[in-house]
Design a protein around this motif. Structure first.
Motif, PDB file in Angstrom:
ATOM      1  N   ASP A 143       2.829  15.989 -14.630  1.00  0.00           N
ATOM      2  CA  ASP A 143       3.874  15.151 -14.411  1.00  0.00           C
ATOM      3  C   ASP A 143       4.270  15.058 -15.650  1.00  0.00           C
ATOM      4  N   THR A 144       6.187  16.337 -15.982  1.00  0.00           N
ATOM      5  CA  THR A 144       6.195  16.231 -17.525  1.00  0.00           C
ATOM      6  C   THR A 144       6.788  15.108 -18.086  1.00  0.00           C
ATOM      7  N   ASN A 145       8.009  14.578 -16.943  1.00  0.00           N
ATOM      8  CA  ASN A 145       8.677  12.758 -17.047  1.00  0.00           C
ATOM      9  C   ASN A 145       7.515  11.621 -17.755  1.00  0.00           C
ATOM     10  N   THR A 146       6.598  11.406 -16.748  1.00  0.00           N
ATOM     11  CA  THR A 146       5.419  10.546 -17.451  1.00  0.00           C
ATOM     12  C   THR A 146       4.241  10.874 -18.548  1.00  0.00           C
ATOM     13  N   GLU A 147       4.325  12.059 -18.729  1.00  0.00           N
ATOM     14  CA  GLU A 147       2.780  12.807 -19.226  1.00  0.00           C
ATOM     15  C   GLU A 147       1.478  12.509 -18.979  1.00  0.00           C
ATOM     16  N   THR A 148       1.158  12.877 -17.657  1.00  0.00           N
ATOM     17  CA  THR A 148       0.319  12.159 -16.947  1.00  0.00           C
ATOM     18  C   THR A 148      -0.275  13.440 -16.444  1.00  0.00           C
ATOM     19  N   ASN A 203      -2.263  10.127 -12.997  1.00  0.00           N
ATOM     20  CA  ASN A 203      -1.805   8.703 -13.530  1.00  0.00           C
ATOM     21  C   ASN A 203      -3.163   8.611 -14.724  1.00  0.00           C
ATOM     22  N   SER A 217      -2.932   9.385 -18.384  1.00  0.00           N
ATOM     23  CA  SER A 217      -1.901  10.067 -19.563  1.00  0.00           C
ATOM     24  C   SER A 217      -2.927  10.483 -20.439  1.00  0.00           C
ATOM     25  N   LYS A 224       7.990  21.184 -23.625  1.00  0.00           N
ATOM     26  CA  LYS A 224       6.579  20.366 -22.797  1.00  0.00           C
ATOM     27  C   LYS A 224       5.430  20.892 -22.440  1.00  0.00           C
TER      28      LYS A 224
END
Length: 324
Positions: free
Chosen positions: A77-82, A85, A87, A125
């Protein structure tokens, strides 16, 4: 077709009912020392996506206990960089704690490779995340799937150009781009040209490599060895999964090339490595010609109730028969 694309790219599972393997199962197959890609076997975590989504820490730990040396990631998930869940720093710690590496990851580039779209994924990203994880490859896992039956030569040429551009960007970070095939890239155009051949011919070898899915190339009716012979050194990554012996009919050709994707998939059934119709020993003899660096067990769908038993079964076969 949007639903079929989700099946390949979303993190949907088959139902979280599997239990974790008991410790006594881990010692069934003795580890063989060696430096070949088959000794240092990897797992594409998409194979057990429901488990990794539910409990990534325990799942990754179990993968390591089975004996896998590295994992291929998916679903960032590039929005949360996870991932799941976790990091990036948390995922790195989990891998380090379990003595696992990650040499490559699957990163959705379907918009970037689509010549009809101007909106693209955040490739920069992807490269940044791959660099943080210490990955050597960012892999485009699939072509644009919105209209598989009408992909044209020009679409593959455009995708090749885009892969070259990603390769140029990634090269600055010491990373290479790769492309993973399915069956439709082996469909033939009027002059006998195939999509996969276009991608290989129009990409720069110093920028773009290919991750050959041994199941899908055989399901398309071609041998991996024929591609190693034709394009030596272009396939440093392999996906190992087997084909159910009752489902060996190729799904490329006049009967299938305009068929509905859902109908085609009714002719597809996967199997644990070494239990099906694919002759992995014969293919593995050509590993050097292909340029093989990293081999991964991957199974798109697992039918066993305990998915860890499935990936362990594949692992044990590779270690016993391919890790010479």
């Amino acid at each position: 077709m949007k639903n079929s694309r989700r099946r390949f790219l979303k993190q949907a599972g088959l139902g979280v009912s599997a239990t974790f393997l008991s410790p006594y199962l881990f010692s069934c197959q003795g580890d063989k020392s060696g430096n070949s890609p088959f000794h240092n076997l990897g797992l594409q975590l998409y194979s057990i996506r429901d488990l990794v989504n539910e409990d990534p820490i325990k799942t990754i730990s179990t993968v390591a206990k089975i004996g896998y040396k590295h994992v291929e990631t998916f679903g960032v998930d590039t929005n949360t960089e996870t991932y799941w869940n976790l990091s990036i720093s948390e995922l790195k710690k989990v891998l380090n704690d379990n003595n696992l590496k990650t040499h490559s990851g699957h990163y959705d580039m379907s918009k970037y490779l689509n010549r009809q779209l101007t909106e693209h994924e955040n490739i920069e990203k992807y490269i940044e995340i791959a660099h943080q994880l210490g990955q050597s490859y960012i892999i485009a896992p699939v072509t644009p799937m919105d209209d598989l039956n009408n992909i044209k030569v020009e679409d593959y040429q455009y995708a090749a150009d885009q892969l070259n551009k990603v390769g140029e960007m990634a090269k600055k970070a010491g990373i290479k781009v790769g492309f993973h095939n399915h069956f439709w890239e082996l469909r033939q155009f009027g002059n006998g040209t195939k999509g996969l051949d276009i991608l290989i011919a129009f990409t720069e070898p110093d920028l773009v490599d290919f991750e050959l899915d041994l199941f899908w190339i055989e399901k398309a009716g071609f041998s991996p060895q024929s591609y190693f012979e034709k394009y030596p050194g272009r396939f440093p990554l392999w996906h190992l999964k087997d084909m159910d012996r009752q489902f060996t009919q190729p799904v490329v050709g006049e009967k299938y090339d305009k068929a509905d994707f859902t109908d085609i998939m009714k002719e597809v059934k996967f199997a644990e490595v070494g239990t099906g119709a694919i002759d992995f020993i014969k293919i593995a003899a050509e590993a050097d010609k292909s340029g093989l660096k990293y081999a991964f067990v991957e199974q798109d769908d697992i039918y066993m109730s305990n998915k860890f038993e499935s990936v362990k079964k594949s692992y044990d076969y590779v270690k016993k028969y391919l890790a010479k």
